[in-house]
Design an enzyme around this catalytic site. Structure first.
Site, mmCIF file in Angstrom:
data_model
loop_
_atom_site.group_PDB
_atom_site.id
_atom_site.type_symbol
_atom_site.label_atom_id
_atom_site.label_comp_id
_atom_site.label_asym_id
_atom_site.label_seq_id
_atom_site.Cartn_x
_atom_site.Cartn_y
_atom_site.Cartn_z
ATOM 1 N N ALA A 104 0.817 -1.221 0.000
ATOM 2 C CA ALA A 104 0.000 0.000 0.000
ATOM 3 C C ALA A 104 0.848 1.266 0.000
ATOM 4 O O ALA A 104 1.893 1.357 0.652
ATOM 5 C CB ALA A 104 -0.924 -0.004 1.211
ATOM 6 N N VAL A 117 2.676 -1.749 4.240
ATOM 7 C CA VAL A 117 3.129 -0.452 3.731
ATOM 8 C C VAL A 117 4.282 -0.632 2.758
ATOM 9 O O VAL A 117 5.300 -1.244 3.087
ATOM 10 C CB VAL A 117 3.552 0.472 4.886
ATOM 11 C CG1 VAL A 117 3.981 1.827 4.359
ATOM 12 C CG2 VAL A 117 2.415 0.620 5.895
ATOM 13 N N CYS A 118 4.149 -0.042 1.567
ATOM 14 C CA CYS A 118 5.162 -0.218 0.527
ATOM 15 C C CYS A 118 6.472 0.479 0.870
ATOM 16 O O CYS A 118 7.543 -0.070 0.662
ATOM 17 C CB CYS A 118 4.618 0.323 -0.802
ATOM 18 S SG CYS A 118 5.749 0.135 -2.191
ATOM 19 N N PHE A 119 6.414 1.701 1.416
ATOM 20 C CA PHE A 119 7.624 2.493 1.589
ATOM 21 C C PHE A 119 8.500 2.012 2.735
ATOM 22 O O PHE A 119 9.553 2.572 2.997
ATOM 23 C CB PHE A 119 7.265 3.976 1.784
ATOM 24 C CG PHE A 119 7.413 4.774 0.534
ATOM 25 C CD1 PHE A 119 8.532 5.546 0.310
ATOM 26 C CD2 PHE A 119 6.442 4.722 -0.453
ATOM 27 C CE1 PHE A 119 8.683 6.276 -0.857
ATOM 28 C CE2 PHE A 119 6.574 5.436 -1.628
ATOM 29 C CZ PHE A 119 7.708 6.218 -1.824
ATOM 30 N N GLU A 120 8.078 0.956 3.405
ATOM 31 C CA GLU A 120 8.863 0.463 4.528
ATOM 32 C C GLU A 120 10.177 -0.151 4.079
ATOM 33 O O GLU A 120 11.170 -0.116 4.799
ATOM 34 C CB GLU A 120 8.034 -0.575 5.293
ATOM 35 C CG GLU A 120 8.645 -1.035 6.592
ATOM 36 C CD GLU A 120 7.739 -2.004 7.317
ATOM 37 O OE1 GLU A 120 8.211 -2.584 8.294
ATOM 38 O OE2 GLU A 120 6.580 -2.199 6.893
#
Length: 252
Positions: free
Chosen positions: A62, A123-126
């Protein structure tokens, strides 16, 4: 998302040229990766905030699209920028992305591989992937790619300013403490242009840097223009058939 796919269809049919699309989102929108479970979404909170939700045609986890520049590279599969393997095309495009960020004063880099980071969240940006863009070890551009119809669509998110942890508000957690832990981890592993530069970066400034970097890196002459009427008509149909349809959004 519908317009990205409409342009892809037009490009592979040689009805449109290979395209670099730069855009923003209004209102904020949570996008899910193609195979991500819709159960990750806290629908009630999302609606209460007035935010949208969409499923991307590309993979990953996400992303909350707000206060950012989104880019899309759309080309036939044999175009020199995207030909070869996924990793090869990622590397080429990363060269232009890094140049754009350098021109904006951001000491970005794109490493071939990153160390293992434990990440089980939504979460994608992790977590950075190979050739994704980091500054001081923190992810600053997240990208994903889809290959279909003999074409390639790669798009990515460049957060300009704002609180990256807003995304955890609209993800579902059975453990409230996990929400706080995910927010903390996100700030440890991701950043925005504002956090690095010390001031908010205007979308127009970022877009100009991206266009210049792609033109110079690949020695191409970009011609700015709006989507064609054909692309817009097809995008409207794809919204109805797919991207605004619950059967697509909630299909996982």
């Amino acid at each position: 998302m519908a317009l990205d796919e409409a342009i892809l269809e037009a490009v592979v049919q040689w009805q449109s040229p290979p395209t670099l699309r730069l855009y923003a989102w209004d209102p904020p929108c949570l996008s899910l990766g193609y195979a991500q479970s819709f159960s990750d979404v806290d629908v009630e909170t999302l609606h209460a905030l007035g935010w949208d939700v969409v499923r991307r045609p590309t993979g990953g986890r996400a992303i909350l699209h707000t206060d950012e520049l989104t880019y899309a590279v759309i080309a036939p599969h044999d175009h020199p920028i995207v030909s070869g393997s996924v990793l090869e095309s990622y590397r080429r495009i990363a060269t232009a992305l890094v140049k754009a960020l350098h021109d904006l004063g951001l000491p970005a880099r794109a490493d071939r591989e990153y160390g293992q980071i434990e990440a089980n969240g939504a979460v994608c940006f992790e977590v950075p992937s190979n050739y994704e863009i980091t500054v001081d070890g923190k992810k600053i551009i997240g990208s994903a790619q889809a290959r279909r119809l003999q074409g390639v669509l790669q798009h990515g998110s460049f957060p300009l300013y704002g609180d990256l942890t807003r995304i955890v508000k609209v993800l579902r957690y059975s453990d409230p403490d996990q929400r706080a832990r995910d927010a903390e981890r996100l700030l440890e592993h991701a950043t925005t242009a504002e956090n690095v530069l010390g001031y908010p970066l205007a979308w127009e400034t970022a877009a100009e840097a991206f266009a210049h970097a792609f033109a110079e890196t690949f020695d191409i002459n970009l011609q700015e223009g709006p989507p064609s009427p054909m692309e817009l008509r097809r995008a409207e149909a794809l919204v109805r058939e797919k991207y605004a349809n619950p059967s697509w959004i909630q299909h996982r």
